[in-house]
Design a protein around this motif. Structure first.
Motif, PDB file in Angstrom:
ATOM      1  N   ASN A 179       0.829  -1.198   0.000  1.00  0.00           N
ATOM      2  CA  ASN A 179       0.000   0.000   0.000  1.00  0.00           C
ATOM      3  C   ASN A 179       0.864   1.249   0.000  1.00  0.00           C
ATOM      4  OD1 ASN A 179      -2.511  -1.174  -0.042  1.00  0.00           O
ATOM      5  ND2 ASN A 179      -2.479  -1.525   2.166  1.00  0.00           N
ATOM      6  N   TRP A 216      -9.774  11.008 -10.383  1.00  0.00           N
ATOM      7  CA  TRP A 216      -8.699  10.021 -10.542  1.00  0.00           C
ATOM      8  C   TRP A 216      -7.349  10.539 -10.058  1.00  0.00           C
ATOM      9  CZ3 TRP A 216      -5.175  12.500 -13.495  1.00  0.00           C
ATOM     10  CH2 TRP A 216      -5.603  13.362 -14.510  1.00  0.00           C
ATOM     11  N   ALA A 256      -6.265   5.305  -8.263  1.00  0.00           N
ATOM     12  CA  ALA A 256      -7.517   5.392  -7.501  1.00  0.00           C
ATOM     13  C   ALA A 256      -8.451   6.297  -8.269  1.00  0.00           C
ATOM     14  CB  ALA A 256      -7.254   5.966  -6.112  1.00  0.00           C
ATOM     15  N   SER A 257      -9.765   6.086  -8.119  1.00  0.00           N
ATOM     16  CA  SER A 257     -10.702   6.988  -8.776  1.00  0.00           C
ATOM     17  C   SER A 257     -11.883   7.292  -7.869  1.00  0.00           C
ATOM     18  CB  SER A 257     -11.162   6.420 -10.114  1.00  0.00           C
ATOM     19  OG  SER A 257     -11.362   5.038 -10.036  1.00  0.00           O
ATOM     20  N   PHE A 280     -12.596   9.547  -5.331  1.00  0.00           N
ATOM     21  CA  PHE A 280     -12.421   9.541  -3.870  1.00  0.00           C
ATOM     22  C   PHE A 280     -12.662  10.953  -3.344  1.00  0.00           C
ATOM     23  CE2 PHE A 280      -8.556   9.581  -6.329  1.00  0.00           C
ATOM     24  CZ  PHE A 280      -7.952  10.756  -5.926  1.00  0.00           C
ATOM     25  N   VAL A 331      -5.405   9.549  -0.321  1.00  0.00           N
ATOM     26  CA  VAL A 331      -6.025   8.359  -0.903  1.00  0.00           C
ATOM     27  C   VAL A 331      -4.987   7.231  -0.901  1.00  0.00           C
ATOM     28  CG1 VAL A 331      -5.511   9.047  -3.305  1.00  0.00           C
ATOM     29  CG2 VAL A 331      -7.372   7.440  -2.840  1.00  0.00           C
ATOM     30  N   PHE A 343      -3.871   3.181  -1.891  1.00  0.00           N
ATOM     31  CA  PHE A 343      -4.078   2.166  -2.945  1.00  0.00           C
ATOM     32  C   PHE A 343      -2.893   1.227  -2.909  1.00  0.00           C
ATOM     33  CE2 PHE A 343      -2.475   6.227  -4.227  1.00  0.00           C
ATOM     34  CZ  PHE A 343      -1.190   5.888  -4.558  1.00  0.00           C
TER      35      PHE A 343
END
Ligand SMILES: *[C@@H]1O[C@H](CO)[C@@H](O)[C@H](O)[C@H]1NC(C)=O
Length: 237
Positions: free
Chosen positions: A52, A71, A90-91, A93, A100, A102
């Motif tokens: 992560n 995004w 990521a999208s 959020f 964010v 991911f």
């Protein structure tokens, strides 16, 4: 020049990080909207493949009614100096969270940067170039509780505690807690996963002792990394 750059961005092409940042600032002037530039990754950031990681921005500049961010994408630079789209990280959020998280995709180790959509379609925000690699440095925190004198009852609620000192800044790895017992021949035997996906800086996790196991005094936990054991402790009825 600027016009043709703006046109190519609108056309879906993306230009070098530095260039885009310049346009973004120019565009914002006179409209007084928020401009939450990317805070991390920085040039000294390091992301591990398959672990992560996160992108952060200054949430204090984000209005409470701001739309979700569509995004954040990963790019690298081609040998000719242009940006090369690699992956969407990521999208959709929330903009207010300032962060964010991911999983880092399986890319070729090297130098990358991220771009985040802004509220102006033609002014994405980009980070500095930073490194993505595959040198996974495991997080092996000292297990503070349970100790060798711990006794857990079947079905009870317990707290597992680990040390949070010396946590590397960037990687946002999640901690799992697995219950093991020492087998007849001294090897570890997996019993159950008690909890997973706990942010490691939390330093503790609530667990429920399973009811379908045999009481004994050779139980131990593996916390965050295989081989990172607690002392052996006892589980009773
Ligand atoms: C950019 O990243 C892709 C995906 O990991 C990789 O295949 C490519 O070789 C990289 N390009 C450069 C110039 O490093």
């Amino acid at each position: 020049m600027v016009l043709s750059i703006a046109t190519s961005i609108l056309g879906g092409l993306v230009l070098s990080a530095e260039l885009v940042s310049c346009i973004a600032i120019g565009h914002v002037q006179g409209r007084a909207p928020y401009f939450p530039a990317i805070v991390t990754p920085t040039a000294s950031s390091y992301w591990d493949i398959d672990r992560n990681a996160f992108v952060t921005w200054d949430a204090s500049k984000v209005p409470s009614d701001a739309d979700p961010i569509p995004w954040v994408q990963l790019y690298n630079t081609t040998e000719y100096g242009g940006p090369n789209y690699v992956a969407t990280l990521a999208s959709n959020f929330p903009a207010q969270s300032g962060k964010v998280t991911f999983k880092v995709p399986e890319v070729v180790p090297g130098s990358y940067f991220v771009m985040r959509e802004s509220q102006f379609q033609d002014t994405p925000y980009s980070s500095a170039h930073f490194t993505i690699g595959s040198i996974y440095i495991p997080f092996s925190p000292v297990v503070i509780s349970p100790t060798s004198s711990t006794v857990w009852k079947l079905g009870s609620q317990q707290t597992v505690v680990w040390s949070t000192s010396n946590i590397p800044e960037d990687a946002d790895n999640l901690v799992y807690v697995d219950l093991y017992q020492t087998g007849d021949f001294g090897g570890p035997e997996f019993v159950a996963t008690l909890v997973q996906d706990i942010p490691r800086e939390q330093g503790s996790a609530e667990v429920t002792v399973p009811t379908d196991i045999t009481p004994g005094n050779k139980y131990f936990l593996m916390v965050a990394t295989w081989g990172n054991d607690s002392p052996q402790f006892t589980i009773t009825e």
